[in-house]
Structures are given as C-alpha cells and as structure tokens.
Design a protein around this motif. Structure first.
Motif: not given
Ligand code: NAP
Length: 347
Positions: A137-139, A11-13, A74-76, A168-170, A54-56, A173-177, A147-149
């Motif tokens: 539900d973390w989502n 992802g972006a980070i 990046a996925l905790c 904060s709001k990231v 990331p969960r295995q 390239a590759g950012a979601r969203p 859940n983050k805390v």
């Molecule tokens: N975006 C923001 O504005 C923002 C703000 C504050 C904090 N954060 C934190 O930043 C982190 C996310 O970083 P990011 O935006 O760089 O990553 P990301 O784009 O959300 O995910 C990175 C990669 O991880 C895999 N992935 C995504 N969701 C997954 C899931 N539910 N289960 C397993 N694999 C998954 C995907 O690859 P595969 O599908 O190929 O495995 C994806 O390319 C999170 O911890 C989020 O809480 C984001």
C-alpha cells in the motif's frame, strides 16, 4: 512553441508549474479525471484540460499524442505507475517525476513517516540513504517512501532524460492537504490565542509549489537523468509559519508555547518533528535554479486561495481533508488549558 503535458496537473504542483510554463511561453496541457478540478485562472492563461485517468495507458497515450517537450507526472507513486509512464517518457524531451523527501532514511532506517523521528545531522543531500524499495500500500506510512523509491528506480534505470524531484511539505493554491489551514482557519475564527507544542520549534522543510515550478522550468530547458531536492530557501519552524500567517492576515494572537509536545491534542501541528528535517538544494542551484521566494513571500498564494474558498463554500469538507484537519482544532481544549493556567485550582 514548446509543449508541456502535466499528468495530474490540477493540484498545487500542476497549477504552479502550468502557470510558470505559460508565462515562459510554453503551450501547456494538464490531465485529470474531473474537469471541475481544472482551475479557471489556468484556462484564462491559455492552458488546456485533457480528461485522462493516470492509470489508463490508452488515455495517457491519447493525451501525449506524437510527443511533448516536457512531461511532468505528479501522480507516480509506485513501480507500476513508473512502468506506465515509460512509454510516454520515450516521447518526451524531458520528463519530471514528482517524488518526495519521505524516501530519505537516517542511519537507523527511520524516515519522515516513522513512529520514531529520523535524525539527520544537517541538510539532506540527494545521496543520503533511502528506505529500501517496496511494494504494498503506497498510501500508508511505511509504504509511501518505499513505493516512491521503487518508482524512482524504474525511471532512473531507463537512462532516459528523467529528473526525479524530491519536495518536502508542499504549499500553494490547491495544496492537499493545505497544512497552513491550521493557522488560517484560526485567524478566520478570530482566535485570540495560539497554542504550540515544543515551543513551536518543529521544522519540517516547506516547499512552495511556486519554487518547484521554477525548478521544473530549469529541468525543461536542461533535460537529464538525475535526482534533485526542492525546498524553500529558508526552513521556517512551526512558530515562524504561524507568525507569518498571522502577520500576512493582519491578525494578532497570544502565543502559548508549551514545553511539551502537546497536552492531549492541544498544541499539535503538522510540522512537528523532534529533530529538524531540512533539504539541501545546492544541486538544483548548480543547475541554475533560483527560487521564486522564501516561505513568507510565497505562502500568500495558498492563504488567498483558502480565504477565497472559505468565503465561497459553506462546507469546506469536500475541498479540505476533514479527517486530516479535525485533530488540529481542539478549541475547547485550548480554552480549558488557558483558563486553568489563569485560574489555578485552589488548595
Ligand atoms: N503535498 C505534499 O506535501 C507533497 C510532498 C512531497 C511530495 N508530494 C508529491 O506531490 C504529488 C502530488 O502533487 P499535487 O499535490 O500537486 O497533486 P494532488 O493535488 O495530490 O493531485 C493532483 C490531481 O490529480 C488527481 N488525483 C489525485 N489523487 C489521485 C489518485 N489517487 N488517482 C488518480 N488521480 C488522482 C486529482 O484530479 P482528478 O481527481 O480530477 O483526477 C488532483 O486534482 C505526489 O506525487 C506526491 O507524492 C506531495
């Protein structure tokens, strides 16, 4: 050569961190489930992709092997994810867990995902109160911060050299969203006007992935058990963001600034908040962190990526979260609003 392993690194980070580490002479491996998400430019710079869920735990153990100098997760999102990370963190010289500013709560318990916007009386420091730890539900709007805390607590109580970073709001390239898409798409669609609610005043701090990557470099060299905010050195408003995107893309539009938050969905944008949400980044600065740049000088990476993506893909729905963005493009509503203003009904 020091070795870094980035979990969920496509992802972006992960991309920005991998790039910064590679340029600083690190060997970098990133994990993900789908190799097609591994950017070719990272491969070109010498990064490697390791397929791992990331969960295995068995797959994660294989990925880290005998250990790493730096481990970035990046996925905790939950306490369970944090517990899964612990055996890996024991094999790492320094570990970074990406948390979020969504953990911060004001004196009424409101946070950035509350129905009621939070009120912070200035830039937020790391010792600001947080929402209580939680499960479920973390989502979800209420579950994400809690859940983050809970995840942060598991990691910090271990006493291991684990740095919790709260962005904060990231953007990057590759950012979601990739939130700036609401303006980039308007430019690509050659929209002659831009409507913004609250006169574009909403400020919800931006964090360039490139800045986060610079902080990760600092933490890699200086391990510790701590929490650090990460955000851009400036805190642009929605209007600043719109103007920056239009200017970088060489576009001019008429700005229609509404006094109200919106008219229907016309005027809404992703940085809307009735009170500013700004992070204090002085703790990172005291460790030697220096940002790569302000919002205007870092957002170009995401814009270029979006422009390239839109030129390549007839259907962007797989790359961008259509559900998230749909409500921001009410062009018919905007045109109707403007024509009613230019041609008020008689009588
Ligand atoms: N975006 C923001 O504005 C923002 C703000 C504050 C904090 N954060 C934190 O930043 C982190 C996310 O970083 P990011 O935006 O760089 O990553 P990301 O784009 O959300 O995910 C990175 C990669 O991880 C895999 N992935 C995504 N969701 C997954 C899931 N539910 N289960 C397993 N694999 C998954 C995907 O690859 P595969 O599908 O190929 O495995 C994806 O390319 C999170 O911890 C989020 O809480 C984001």
């Amino acid at each position: 050569m020091p070795r870094a392993l980035i979990l969920g690194g496509t992802g972006a980070i992960g991309r920005a961190a991998a790039r910064a580490l590679l340029l600083a002479g690190w060997r970098v491996e990133v994990t993900g489930r789908d190799p097609s998400h591994f950017p070719t430019d990272l491969a070109g710079l010498g990064a490697s992709f390791i397929p791992a869920d990331p969960r295995q735990l068995d797959e994660l153990r294989l990925a880290i092997g005998p250990g790493a100098d730096l481990l970035v997760d990046a996925l905790c999102f939950t306490a369970g994810d944090a517990r899964l990370l612990m055996p890996l963190a024991e094999l790492a010289g320094s570990t970074v867990m990406i948390s979020s500013k969504a953990v911060y709560a004001d004196s009424f318990g409101n946070h950035s995902n509350s129905q009621q916007a939070p009120y912070f009386d200035g830039p937020i420091k790391e010792d600001q109160a947080t929402v209580p730890p939680g499960t479920g539900d973390w989502n979800s709007r209420e579950g994400y911060g809690r859940n983050k805390v809970a995840a942060e607590q598991v990691l910090l109580e271990s006493g291991l050299p684990i740095t919790v970073i709260r962005p904060s709001k990231v953007h990057g390239a590759g950012a979601r969203p990739p939130r700036e898409w609401v303006f980039v798409r308007r430019v690509l669609d050659r929209r002659p006007l831009l409507v913004l609610g609250d006169r574009g005043a909403g400020t919800d701090h931006t964090t360039a992935a490139a800045n986060l990557a610079q902080l990760i470099l600092v933490v890699a060299r200086d391990p510790g058990c701590r929490i650090l905010n990460c955000a851009d050195p400036d805190a642009p408003s929605a209007l600043d963001i719109a103007r920056t995107v239009a200017s970088l893309m060489g576009h001019h539009w008429e700005e229609v600034l509404l006094d109200s938050a919106s008219e229907g969905t016309v005027g809404i944008h992703p940085w809307s908040t009735s009170r500013p949400i700004v992070l204090d980044t002085s703790a990172a600065g005291a460790l030697g962190y220096r940002p790569a740049g302000d919002f205007a000088s870092t957002v170009g990476e995401e814009i270029s990526w979006l422009v390239q993506l839109s030129a390549q893909a007839a259907d962007l729905s797989a790359a961008l979260d259509e559900d998230y963005f749909q409500r921001f493009f009410d062009y018919d509503g905007e045109d109707a609003l403007l024509s009613s203003r230019h041609h008020p009904a008689c009588g």
